[in-house]
Design an enzyme around this catalytic site. Structure first.
Site, short mmCIF file in Angstrom:
data_model
loop_
_atom_site.label_atom_id
_atom_site.label_comp_id
_atom_site.label_asym_id
_atom_site.label_seq_id
_atom_site.Cartn_x
_atom_site.Cartn_y
_atom_site.Cartn_z
N ASP A 105 -6.33 16.19 -0.06
CA ASP A 105 -6.15 15.08 -0.90
C ASP A 105 -4.58 15.39 -1.71
OD1 ASP A 105 -7.12 12.40 -2.22
OD2 ASP A 105 -6.69 14.33 -4.03
N GLU B 218 -3.76 14.50 3.61
CA GLU B 218 -2.56 13.41 2.98
C GLU B 218 -1.71 13.36 1.86
OE1 GLU B 218 -3.60 10.25 -0.04
OE2 GLU B 218 -3.90 12.23 -0.45
C1 NOJ Z 1 -5.85 10.49 -2.77
C2 NOJ Z 1 -7.08 9.46 -2.79
O1 NOJ Z 1 -6.76 8.52 -1.38
C3 NOJ Z 1 -7.39 8.71 -3.98
O2 NOJ Z 1 -8.12 7.57 -3.59
C4 NOJ Z 1 -7.26 8.95 -5.04
O3 NOJ Z 1 -7.21 8.12 -5.94
C5 NOJ Z 1 -5.87 9.90 -4.99
N1 NOJ Z 1 -5.50 10.84 -4.69
C6 NOJ Z 1 -6.34 10.96 -6.66
O4 NOJ Z 1 -7.36 12.09 -5.80
#
Ligand code: NOJ
Length: 546
Positions: free
Chosen positions: A201, A243
């Site tokens: 993440d 991500e």
């Molecule tokens: C990215 C995630 O895809 C999202 O859903 C989340 O709110 C944020 N990171 C914080 O963890």
């Protein structure tokens, strides 16, 4: 040694245990329920399940606010249930990857509680603090309109703490070696429980130095190699799926020449794909693909149509973004954070032809396709729910009460029960019985994608068609070649393509019986329906020889 690079030819399916299937009747999904659906997932043909966070959480950001990195939220079951599920998935040849959410914790995590209660506690320095309000305190919020600042004052610690996301998600201090050691322990723990890797993440924020002053933040890319080293020592074939919504020119640092992240979501291509779907002009998409073309052999792009967040269009020009908004999110309530759309794929695209085009493109892009649960059926959204929850409604299994998701009277989040996407119309049970359903069509397409390893492992290039609405891609791998064409226009067309083939060699269609013979000049005239796609092997099909 590159190994078989399994992740380059896998189809990934992303789901949240919470919204998948409730077995114990408490209104919320659980591992027992998910276990009952492993056969469904196996017949769909997916190779990897990416599970959204399922650790204990106050659940203020859909589980991305963790209070125990080593646990399973009791609503979903126990660690034992998790292991049973991984075992079941593996027995069907399906790998499991889990979210690694270590940029931040929940503010209710014991580490943060101790950090704020006792500034002398060893955990205080696990977070990022300032005595005075930094000048940057209002800069860089990820959820504009819903979160005003990135630094907040903690009344207990009487200091300011940094949070890239919501104020209940304090950032961990990655400069602290004890934090890095703990993250290795977390990874090691889940690897021992059988996972095949992590969806990491918020990668850019993990590696950035907290911005205390104006100017571009310093990024520590060497940390990605540290994570990778640890991962690979513990599990040689495990992967990191990152991500990072970054510009193409920044991506290579994340791949680290093959020593960093294995797979990165291609947000750049995703946004240009939506622009192509909105306007019928495929040229910016072809350019976006070329922009992200160069990557180390062992690395791969992960492509997607939609995910669990807003459809982020922040990388398009304002004119391009407006074109996508106008076509797919005409009402303000469909938009989010000034840059995105909080709708599901099927209602946005509406037309079945356009929907199939989008999936056709997804399955044939040079990379690994990632499907968001329910999109294989054409599920819709619920715009009455706040922010991104609109696309996170329970999976629609049947036409029974609450879509067969739960036996409880009231699911923890309502199922879609109004309009054309209501569970009575869109559900697995029904689509399983209808041969021409979107579900069956997706099953066939996933099978086709798996018959075309050229896409994941091969070389690719765009092929000129002189038609701005048509995207043509050619793949080559170990003597096999594939040509895939997509027509983004709502009218049928015919294009001429010139592609290297042996004299007289035909294009063998993989979708229907319509092969394409070369013209006298050695070119090919390919007819495409409105929003139509064509998949060809260059040369004869050789199944008989197999
Ligand atoms: C990215 C995630 O895809 C999202 O859903 C989340 O709110 C944020 N990171 C914080 O963890």
């Amino acid at each position: 040694m590159l190994g078989d690079l399994w992740y380059k030819n896998a189809v990934v399916y992303n789901l949240d245990v919470e919204t998948y299937l409730d077995a114990n009747g408490d209104g919320c999904g659980d591992f027992e329920g998910l276990m009952r659906r492993v056969d469904y997932l196996s017949s769909l043909g997916v190779d990897v399940l990416w599970l959204a966070p399922f650790q204990p959480t106050p659940n203020r950001d859909n589980g991305y606010d963790v209070t125990d990195f080593y646990g399973v939220d009791p609503r979903f079951g126990s660690s034992g249930d998790f292991v049973e599920f991984v075992h079941r998935a593996k027995s069907r040849g399906i790998r499991v990857i889990v979210d690694l959410v270590v940029n931040h914790t929940s503010d209710r995590h014991p580490w943060f509680r101790s950090a704020r209660d006792h500034p002398e506690s060893p955990h205080h320095d696990w977070y990022v603090w300032a005595d005075k309000r930094p000048s940057t305190w209002r800069q860089g919020t990820v959820f504009p309109g819903h979160q005003q600042a990135t630094w907040s004052r903690d009344p207990q610690a009487k200091r300011w703490y940094f949070h890239r996301f919501y104020d209940f998600q304090p950032d961990l201090n990655m400069q602290n070696p004890a934090v890095r050691e703990e993250i290795r322990r977390i990874m090691g723990y889940w690897l021992e429980l059988g996972v095949s890797g992590f969806r990491v993440d918020a990668v850019p924020f993990i590696i950035e130095e907290p911005p205390r002053a104006a100017g571009p933040p310093k990024l520590h890319f060497e940390y990605l190699e540290e994570l990778r080293d640890f991962l690979q020592w513990r599990a040689g074939d495990a992967v990191l799926l990152g991500e990072a919504n970054v510009l193409p020119k920044e991506a290579s640092q994340y791949f680290g020449g093959g020593d960093g992240i294995h797979l990165m979501f291609n947000f750049w291509v995703n946004q240009h794909l939506w622009y192509a779907l909105a306007t019928g002009d495929a040229r910016p998409l072809a350019a976006a693909l070329r922009d992200t073309r160069r990557l180390p052999d062992s690395c791969q792009w992960a492509h997607f149509l939609r995910n669990h967040d807003e459809l982020d269009l922040g990388r398009l020009t304002p004119e391009q973004r407006e074109a996508v908004f106008e076509r797919f999110a005409p009402d303000e309530g469909m938009r989010l954070y000034g840059r995105g759309i909080r709708r599901r794929l099927a209602p946005m695209l509406g037309d079945r032809g356009l929907l199939q085009l989008a999936f056709n493109v997804l399955y044939s892009l040079p990379g690994t396709p990632v499907v968001w649960y329910g999109d294989e059926l054409g599920m819709g959204e619920d715009l009455r729910l706040p922010q991104r929850d609109a696309v996170r409604t329970p999976m629609q299994w049947s036409g029974e009460a609450n879509a067969g998701f739960t036996g409880a009277e009231k699911p923890f989040r309502p199922v879609v029960s109004r309009g054309p996407y209501a569970y009575e119309h869109v559900n697995v049970e029904r689509e399983r019985r209808e041969q021409d359903s979107l579900l069956h069509w997706n099953m066939r397409m996933i099978r086709l994608r798996k018959e075309c390893p050229e896409i994941g492992w091969g070389e690719w290039r765009t092929v000129s068609t002189r038609n701005p609405a048509v995207l043509a891609l050619r793949y080559d791998w170990h003597g096999d070649a594939l040509l895939v064409l997509h027509n983004f226009a709502g009218e049928a067309t015919e294009v001429t393509v010139r592609t290297e083939a042996k004299p007289g060699e035909r294009l063998s269609s993989l979708l229907d019986l319509e092969d394409c013979e070369p013209t006298a000049g050695g070119t090919y005239r390919v007819a495409l329906d409105a929003y139509g796609s064509a998949w060809y092997r260059i040369g004869a099909l050789d199944y008989a020889l197999g």
